[in-house]
Design an enzyme around this catalytic site. Structure first.
Site, short mmCIF file in Angstrom:
data_model
loop_
_atom_site.label_atom_id
_atom_site.label_comp_id
_atom_site.label_asym_id
_atom_site.label_seq_id
_atom_site.Cartn_x
_atom_site.Cartn_y
_atom_site.Cartn_z
N ASP A 7 -1.68 10.59 -3.35
CA ASP A 7 -0.62 9.68 -3.75
C ASP A 7 -0.01 10.09 -5.10
O ASP A 7 1.20 9.97 -5.33
CB ASP A 7 -1.14 8.23 -3.81
CG ASP A 7 -2.51 8.11 -4.49
OD1 ASP A 7 -3.09 9.14 -4.89
OD2 ASP A 7 -3.00 6.98 -4.62
N SER A 23 0.62 1.94 -7.62
CA SER A 23 -0.24 2.25 -8.77
C SER A 23 -0.09 3.70 -9.20
O SER A 23 0.04 4.00 -10.39
CB SER A 23 -1.71 1.99 -8.42
OG SER A 23 -1.87 0.68 -7.99
N GLY A 55 0.82 -1.21 0.00
CA GLY A 55 0.00 0.00 0.00
C GLY A 55 0.85 1.26 0.00
O GLY A 55 0.45 2.30 0.52
N LEU A 56 2.03 1.16 -0.60
CA LEU A 56 2.92 2.33 -0.65
C LEU A 56 2.71 3.17 -1.92
O LEU A 56 3.52 4.05 -2.21
CB LEU A 56 4.39 1.89 -0.58
CG LEU A 56 4.90 1.36 0.76
CD1 LEU A 56 6.39 1.03 0.66
CD2 LEU A 56 4.68 2.37 1.87
N GLY A 57 1.66 2.87 -2.66
CA GLY A 57 1.36 3.74 -3.80
C GLY A 57 2.02 3.33 -5.10
O GLY A 57 2.37 4.18 -5.92
#
Ligand code: MEV
Length: 303
Positions: free
Chosen positions: A137, A94, A90-92
């Site tokens: 993000d 995408s 979930g560190l971005g």
């Protein structure tokens, strides 16, 4: 058209303001040293993508579509991606891959784009896919460093924070941001949501001042308070709560979940001397410490 371009963009961690930022409130986000890489090469007659992290392929495809619609360019390239980190954290990954794709296309087709234009197309890309999201993000991937951000990029203010002693722990569970955001809206009475988001907004404003002063004690307290409010909204998990509590008991100034909750990562603001003790404490309750540093550079051309 260029022969080949390589671009990288950073991942992110939300420091304060999670969820509230979707509803016209500010947040503070930092870009992290773990990056996503995009290489684009000439391949006549083709648009091909090699993205080993399946989740990201849609973001690459959509970024290409959005870019082509705007600049009316044709085919003739292959895009390859790689990442310094797992998309499970979930560190971005995408948003980073979308932004790196857009800058690589702009260089490849020699279409100059400002950072703001890259942000706008990147935000469009995520909205087209997820239908919801604040864009924080995307801003971290574009501008890097530590940013005060207001929903949709209405404000993107670099904070000039030079040092940020963070420990990051992965809870072992992958969360789906869009689902978490939608469920929160569906399952929480409007009045409660508004009251908690107003309190979170106040915390973010106060934390902005304390961060700029380098007052870690106060910033840590505000992070604890932010975590408590997110727990009240029901987006934390038992594991995240335990990891945050363990970090605090081991000497962290403060700790909170980072992002949508339901899993993913927590962060702790730590005194440099006590860092290792806090990392071990997080591991003892089942967390995985992720070695990334904050305040990283935004999207950049590598070659
Ligand atoms: C997810 O990482 C953070 C949220 O605030 C969603 C968003 O800002 O787009 C929950």
């Amino acid at each position: 058209m260029k022969e080949q371009v390589e671009v990288s963009a950073p991942g992110k961690l939300m420091l304060l303001g999670d969820h509230a930022v979707v509803y016209n409130r500010p947040c503070i986000v930092t870009a992290v040293s773990a990056r996503v890489w995009v290489m684009i090469e000439k391949k006549p007659g083709h648009v091909a993508i090699e993205a080993p992290q399946v989740k990201n392929v849609r973001f690459v495809e959509e970024a290409i579509s959005v870019f082509k619609r705007k600049y009316r360019v044709g085919d003739g390239f292959i895009i390859k991606t790689k990442s310094d980190f797992s998309c499970r954290y979930g560190l971005g990954s995408s948003s980073a891959v979308a932004i790196a794709t857009l800058l690589s296309l702009s260089r490849f087709f020699k279409q100059a784009m400002s950072l703001r234009e890259i942000f706008n197309l990147g935000y469009q890309t995520t909205l087209n896919i997820q239908g919801i999201g604040s864009g924080f993000d995307i801003a971290a991937a574009v501008y890097g460093k530590t940013i005060y951000f207001l929903t949709g990029g209405k404000v993107i203010e670099p904070l000039g924070v030079s040092h940020l002693p963070l420990v990051v722990g992965y809870s072992g569970v992958k969360a789906d941001t869009a689902t978490m955001v939608k469920n929160l809206r569906l399952n929480t009475p409007h009045g409660k949501l508004t009251a908690i988001f107003d309190s979170i907004q106040e915390i973010v404003e106060r934390a902005k001042t304390e961060l700029l002063k380098g007052n870690w004690e106060k910033t840590g307290e505000l992070m604890n308070e932010n975590h408590r409010l997110l727990s009240e909204l029901g987006v934390s998990t038992n594991r995240l709560d335990k990891m945050c509590q363990a970090a605090r008991e081991a000497g962290a100034y403060g700790a909170k979940l980072s992002g949508a909750g339901g899993g993913d990562c927590m962060i702790a603001l730590v005194p440099e001397v006590g860092r290792e003790k806090i990392e071990r404490a997080i591991e003892r309750v089942g967390g995985v410490v992720i070695k990334v540093s904050p305040n990283a550079e935004g999207v950049r051309i590598e070659s």
